[in-house]
Design an enzyme around this catalytic site. Sequence first.
Site, PDB file in Angstrom:
ATOM      1  N   ASP A   1      28.565  72.688  15.218  1.00 37.61           N
ATOM      2  CA  ASP A   1      28.458  71.622  16.198  1.00 37.61           C
ATOM      3  C   ASP A   1      28.863  70.342  15.583  1.00 37.61           C
ATOM      4  O   ASP A   1      29.632  69.773  16.295  1.00 37.61           O
ATOM      5  CB  ASP A   1      27.417  71.429  17.078  1.00 37.61           C
TER       6      ASP A   1
ATOM      7  N   GLY B   1      27.514  52.134   8.477  1.00 36.94           N
ATOM      8  CA  GLY B   1      28.825  52.022   9.028  1.00 36.94           C
ATOM      9  C   GLY B   1      28.840  50.929  10.188  1.00 36.94           C
ATOM     10  O   GLY B   1      29.825  50.843  10.881  1.00 36.94           O
TER      11      GLY B   1
ATOM     12  N   HIS C   1      17.457  54.856   8.699  1.00 36.71           N
ATOM     13  CA  HIS C   1      18.246  53.840   9.487  1.00 36.71           C
ATOM     14  C   HIS C   1      17.448  52.347   9.442  1.00 36.71           C
ATOM     15  O   HIS C   1      18.425  51.287   8.916  1.00 36.71           O
ATOM     16  CB  HIS C   1      18.655  54.012  10.802  1.00 36.71           C
TER      17      HIS C   1
ATOM     18  N   ARG D   1      15.861  40.702  14.818  1.00 34.16           N
ATOM     19  CA  ARG D   1      15.268  39.346  15.083  1.00 34.16           C
ATOM     20  C   ARG D   1      14.499  38.695  14.114  1.00 34.16           C
ATOM     21  O   ARG D   1      13.557  39.161  13.591  1.00 34.16           O
ATOM     22  CB  ARG D   1      14.348  39.730  16.540  1.00 34.16           C
TER      23      ARG D   1
ATOM     24  N   TYR E   1      23.433  35.938  18.064  1.00 35.48           N
ATOM     25  CA  TYR E   1      22.843  34.402  18.806  1.00 35.48           C
ATOM     26  C   TYR E   1      21.700  33.915  18.332  1.00 35.48           C
ATOM     27  O   TYR E   1      20.751  34.572  17.900  1.00 35.48           O
ATOM     28  CB  TYR E   1      22.797  34.537  20.588  1.00 35.48           C
TER      29      TYR E   1
ATOM     30  N   LEU F   1      27.268  33.840  19.984  1.00 27.45           N
ATOM     31  CA  LEU F   1      28.648  34.632  19.725  1.00 27.45           C
ATOM     32  C   LEU F   1      28.553  36.074  20.285  1.00 27.45           C
ATOM     33  O   LEU F   1      27.857  36.935  19.857  1.00 27.45           O
ATOM     34  CB  LEU F   1      28.685  34.868  18.045  1.00 27.45           C
TER      35      LEU F   1
END
Lengths: 503, 503, 503, 503
Positions: free
Chosen positions: B22, B186, B245, B353, B385, B406
């Site tokens: 898969d 990535g 992650h 944040r 931002y 931005l």
Amino acid sequence: DRITQGCNGSDISFIVLGASGDLAKKKIYPVLWKLWNNGFMGANSNIIGYARSKLTDAELQDRLRPFLPKTTQPERMEEFLKKCIYFQGAYDKAESFAGLDTFISEQDAKKGLKCSNRVFYLALPPNVFGSVCALVRSEAWSKTGYSRVIIEKPFGHDSESSAILSEQLSKVLKENEMYRIDHYLGKEMVQNMLVVRFANTIFTPSWNRDNISSVQISFKEPFGTQGRGGYFDQSGIIRDILQNHLLQVLTIVAMEKPVSTRADDIRDEKVKVLKCIEALSLDDVVLGQYVANPIEGDEDSKMGYKDDPQVPDDSITPTFCTAVMHIRNERWDGVPFIMRAGKALNERKAEIRIQFKDVPGDIFGFGNTLRNELVVRIQPDEAVYLKINNKNPGMELEAAQTYLDLSYNFMYKDAKMPEAYERLILNVINGDQMHFVRSDELVEAWRIFTPLLHSIENKDAGVKVIPYKYGSRGPEASNKLITELGYVYTPDNAEWAKAKANM
Amino acid sequence: DRITQGCNGSDISFIVLGASGDLAKKKIYPVLWKLWNNGFMGANSNIIGYARSKLTDAELQDRLRPFLPKTTQPERMEEFLKKCIYFQGAYDKAESFAGLDTFISEQDAKKGLKCSNRVFYLALPPNVFGSVCALVRSEAWSKTGYSRVIIEKPFGHDSESSAILSEQLSKVLKENEMYRIDHYLGKEMVQNMLVVRFANTIFTPSWNRDNISSVQISFKEPFGTQGRGGYFDQSGIIRDILQNHLLQVLTIVAMEKPVSTRADDIRDEKVKVLKCIEALSLDDVVLGQYVANPIEGDEDSKMGYKDDPQVPDDSITPTFCTAVMHIRNERWDGVPFIMRAGKALNERKAEIRIQFKDVPGDIFGFGNTLRNELVVRIQPDEAVYLKINNKNPGMELEAAQTYLDLSYNFMYKDAKMPEAYERLILNVINGDQMHFVRSDELVEAWRIFTPLLHSIENKDAGVKVIPYKYGSRGPEASNKLITELGYVYTPDNAEWAKAKANM
Amino acid sequence: DRITQGCNGSDISFIVLGASGDLAKKKIYPVLWKLWNNGFMGANSNIIGYARSKLTDAELQDRLRPFLPKTTQPERMEEFLKKCIYFQGAYDKAESFAGLDTFISEQDAKKGLKCSNRVFYLALPPNVFGSVCALVRSEAWSKTGYSRVIIEKPFGHDSESSAILSEQLSKVLKENEMYRIDHYLGKEMVQNMLVVRFANTIFTPSWNRDNISSVQISFKEPFGTQGRGGYFDQSGIIRDILQNHLLQVLTIVAMEKPVSTRADDIRDEKVKVLKCIEALSLDDVVLGQYVANPIEGDEDSKMGYKDDPQVPDDSITPTFCTAVMHIRNERWDGVPFIMRAGKALNERKAEIRIQFKDVPGDIFGFGNTLRNELVVRIQPDEAVYLKINNKNPGMELEAAQTYLDLSYNFMYKDAKMPEAYERLILNVINGDQMHFVRSDELVEAWRIFTPLLHSIENKDAGVKVIPYKYGSRGPEASNKLITELGYVYTPDNAEWAKAKANM
Amino acid sequence: DRITQGCNGSDISFIVLGASGDLAKKKIYPVLWKLWNNGFMGANSNIIGYARSKLTDAELQDRLRPFLPKTTQPERMEEFLKKCIYFQGAYDKAESFAGLDTFISEQDAKKGLKCSNRVFYLALPPNVFGSVCALVRSEAWSKTGYSRVIIEKPFGHDSESSAILSEQLSKVLKENEMYRIDHYLGKEMVQNMLVVRFANTIFTPSWNRDNISSVQISFKEPFGTQGRGGYFDQSGIIRDILQNHLLQVLTIVAMEKPVSTRADDIRDEKVKVLKCIEALSLDDVVLGQYVANPIEGDEDSKMGYKDDPQVPDDSITPTFCTAVMHIRNERWDGVPFIMRAGKALNERKAEIRIQFKDVPGDIFGFGNTLRNELVVRIQPDEAVYLKINNKNPGMELEAAQTYLDLSYNFMYKDAKMPEAYERLILNVINGDQMHFVRSDELVEAWRIFTPLLHSIENKDAGVKVIPYKYGSRGPEASNKLITELGYVYTPDNAEWAKAKANM
């Protein structure tokens, strides 16, 4: 300052001295209309014009009407105009002012006001400021409310003349009764500078010589004297823009954090930073004077400064000036503060540019990492934006300049933005002196500029005033100087600017 | 790593081990299509599927076709598919891999390639990683070009199992031949963090404990296991999201500036900051597991985690975790780093944040000045931002929160944003290991999480996993913890967010 | 490294290879005596001399005795000498080393030691390092304890030769078995630099480019080659002092804070900072060579460098060098690091001077406020002192320079200060590599100096080596360069220095 | 202030009002002797005693003689005494002061002085300050030189009473004619604080909330009221020491850098920092009162505060106070400033301790790294020392606390250290107001302390005044509070302190 208890401080008599003049009808009355219309003046307020001319109230109102803005509420405007009454008097006679006092009292009585609050606006030439203030104080001062006096520049033309004027005023007015207007202090973005600086932790550790490379404060006007250069030639761009407007902006960018937002705490800090600035000399400036540069469809551009019939043929009055100031204190030692102002330039713009230093030990390689810059645009189109380096989206790890942006036209689309005078006159009514120039500020401002002005005016000195073309960016020597001071110019991304404008 | 001179490093044989699975058809081949289509693979490249099934090239291609994206260039896609050839082999037999070697060589020979560059992608279960790598190395390693091996998580399930796997790999592969994928590395905005941090003087003096109050890294998913929770129940949200992650994101936010942007200089710094992080215990986390919360029109919401048929009824596997990490170094001592990840929450979002401290000695008064916050949104809708305080436009000098913004959809409207896998596989082809996980990073990552994981898995410990409703914001205890750590939540202005989305 | 459980790691066989040479008797054995006498060597230790000469134990001991320090415990010294036994062997024969292995084992057996811990000290010329290490590893390596090898500079004479040596060693020794001595790393004040920097909050915010103007590291020797300049002429002052000793000191002054005090964490940081240093060129240095300057009663002063019979008449080997190094990282970008070393100068001194910048916005007036300087004196008379400005006691508010002082002779009067070698050899016994040079450090050190050294040695280049007088402060050009780099020299108060010396 | 050109400003008439009192003979005349003897008073100066008593010059001189210091120059002292002449007058009669004016003029005339410079020292109870100043101004003010008035505390006993006094004075004296003495401002080390802070780059980046944990200002006296507690009981330790002396020290430690060393620039900053201090309440203090604790050979110790016959039996006047102050500005927000003062404690000492924060991310391990502390000892034995961590000399890399020291008895052995009064009176003669308390400082000082004082004096409030033993360190609750505020106490090394004392 006397605010009697139980009185409404916004029920006032607003006395426009010089009511028949241009300043009054073009500037003051329109602003009063806005203030009144927006409910900032009490319902029992009067607006009393005072001048030597013989005029009826109706005649005054007729004169004023054409200069008021278009409105969808004509009845309301007429209601306002009805409040604009007139009193005839001389500027040098005690009995005139005594008469004014009686007149105001009668008006107050009619409205059953217990306190008579009075704001005197001197729309008069500065040479009568002293004597008029003396008579206002002795004859027309309120006995039951506050009295405040608003004056406008010029506050002298050098240290000595300013000191004389200040002395005349201080004899009859206390500091807290005097409201010296520098209308730049009423501008949204100039006031915002206080908030940007002191309400943001992010800027706290970087607002100093370790991180900032230079500060630039610019004022650009795209037109010349338009044939009426007589007054300007007496002052020149330095007295007209730098010594007051730009210097006020500079103090707000550079000052230490005040103890509070109280008027005197802020003004203490402004004086403090001014004290650290060295007086300017010819070595610190580039001076320019524009010459004709005929542009299709622009009449004004055909006329160089000296082509103005009101300007003497041998005038060396600068219409452009770049000046470098040095603030010798712990925060700013070594950081050039650059002021730049000019007429007949390529655009209309007033802005502040805080340029940061290069990234130390840069790892992204030459040419990619541009300097951070915080830009505060005062006019037109208010904005705050921070030029930063960001990864260029895509496969490579490359830095490229972009923007963290706050555009008022996007963010505050529906906000009502008062104009500078509206704000300032409301401050007077509220007794808030934060945005008015104190005597000691004035002393320092003149101390800084007087030697330079005297040098320029010493015709024997052969001062170099560089011609520049109408509609250009000013003398090339100015850019050269700015570059030598370490400023690195990177133009804003044009596509972005355009997209932003259309947001 | 061996790159023979005179060879084109992008002419490669890309070998997909596990080609019939898969992962291969859903993820790897579509990415390879993009890379090839965008010209990042040399014209002489081959993509060789390898698996145990008996398949012809055409059969493979037929299987792949449905999973490739829609295209307006069907011929080009067929050209790509023709490159996708197949070789049948076992995963545990030397002769299979020897056969593969011969097969690759024949292909190279056909194309007249002097060097055979090989990328092996192990789309296989981790338990065969070690043995397959050994055979790849001994039988199918290139003699005339480079060989590189890509592997995907899980890289073990705790310190010990990870160490065993690493040892197996290190016996046969050098560090610079191993490419461990964490696809978060990535992502555009994760890579951008490097630039934001190290190419901007403005952030340099404030990126530390003196100015930053806390850092929060969040991952929110709005759906549950969707009936296929079997694999997830073996790992849980911590192994699935936090340990890899979010921890990778954290290291990039927190690491010291590297000597250069070279892969090992960056990875040295990542390891360094990981070493300063204390191992987590149950005291540092809030764990949750979602329960059904039927929402109209959302089938998934009717099923709590334990309602998933693949999940055991007594599972205490967390589907939500908030974890507080402490970095004991000069820059961060005392600043909590908060990771938060959950399934079945109220929205899809991954963001960073950075919340700054209160303004010291605030002069604008309680309630007006909110904290600065730098927000980097990883997904969806990439943005950077900065929440700042600005003067509220109008008559008063009041601070109010606004944004320096931005938004990628505005600023980089036309930029092509590669997806994470595309970027990473290109990096492998280019031999750039910057965005891949090095062995010593892995050691530290497991050191930090293993004690916590073992505590949770010790059923006797009676670990508290708090139920929370599908579609909610997770357990209330999480917000409570975050508040106790000093985080001050101020929602983003909803109107702004909307206007921004429509820019 | 293998430390068998249940063994005493300080029971060792210390093998001096080259036992019949000068280095052994003058330096190594006296240090071993101290270590043994102070209880740092286990009671069951042996000190085995190894050389080609035919010697009995007694003969060796007779040779060593005159070089040992005077002692009030002659019996204890004899006890020590009895441990100093001898084994004859060749440096290039496997059987010799196999014999040594047997010999050590016999000694261990006599003492009933379960583990055989071995330290091999190579008091040999560097050209045999590779081959001797290979034989030590293959024939005489311990099978039951640890084995460690100590080597001394020179570690090559440029990048290439050093790389060759490192490769030879790395083939047979692991990094953690190699102890490269730079005896400056054993000095009290060099080690103290780590503590001063990283254990004091007061220095944390100021140790950077914002506050530090320059760093100077000096080494001065008051004598010349004394007629034995043959070896020196092969190396010169740069290889002798700058490339190793002073560069090691520099890395400790300049490196980032390590994760911990573990050897590799510290060495990682040293390598990191070295990587940021640009390679030197002739533009970065002032080179000098001393000439005779006869001083009454000083024979040495009558002989210029080239008057030394061992030195070629046309030698351009520098005996003095000032070199400016630039560290391109966030902390140091723009701060010159100045190294200065010379023979035949006016005094003996090694010290570090961290000079801070001028006070920004000084309010005390020109000439009064001198720069802060942190001085760490390595030798002689260890001290740390901080030059500060203080109110001159008395009626006036005047700033004047004074000192915050830590003089070891006052503060640590009774402390036993081990010498560098003693410390370092104990570190070897303890397996602590913190103060030893790692291979990658060496690579960077040679990278920085090799281009400069090659330029000097390129006789065609016509390199300018400035003559300076014996007993002087070196070439005036050196002071000029240092001044140009912004260093402001203020001599220490002579009276204070004298009083301090007499404390 | 009027300094007539061509006059010698140090030829003065120094008028001691209250010449027959204790303060005059014990304090003022001895200081005047020193000033005169050291040449700081002009040769033509007169010292005129003024009081109600009938005295001849000789009688005055006889009274003064016993209180002058021993001298080796008796003739010179007699010369001085001859200058000490007397004028009898009332404190409430204009004619007395008119007579004084005539008397001074006669003396000036005798000496042929063109200008009459006059310093009036009010050695009088504060309740007559206002009326005496009015008469001095109207009757005895110099018409040809300057006139200055020195007054001593108490300047009121709370905000209201102080405001009344200030108003009385301001009606008749300009700010620059008033010299309010706080003798702490005359102390060497208090003045030195200005230099230490503002002339040293090393302290610039660390003197703030990011790096400093707390500031402590202590005053300890080893004796009690000695049977004369009547006056003290009216004021208490807070009015006696904290509200003036210690608060003055605090402002100098905490203030921002002034624009210059001009008196008003400095005083502006002092006022500014005072404005940021919140008023104290009972919650911010620990109060104590000493009780008897008989110590062999110390009569005083047998008497607790309330045992003093002059002290009421139910007195709750504190003889000890620890107070925590919070400065709400950018630099100090969150840093406690701790004042501590007490009578009948274990030693005599006044000192400032700036304690720095812990090293963030400490790598030297718990217990070894102690906090940096900058200690400025005001009395006795002036010293500045910085507690730092240094490597413990020896084999191990261990941090241990030591000192960077500047001991005045070593460094400035031969310097003449004027006492506070001498300095201050010379300042008056020189017209330098830097070290005198301005009216607005006083307003703020009382604003801070008045609520606390009123709370204590409200007998119904049941204020807790903790008994502590004579000769102790004060109430334990004080140490508890200080510890809770984050102060970490580490005693100075006793051996070092002893060695230092003997340097």
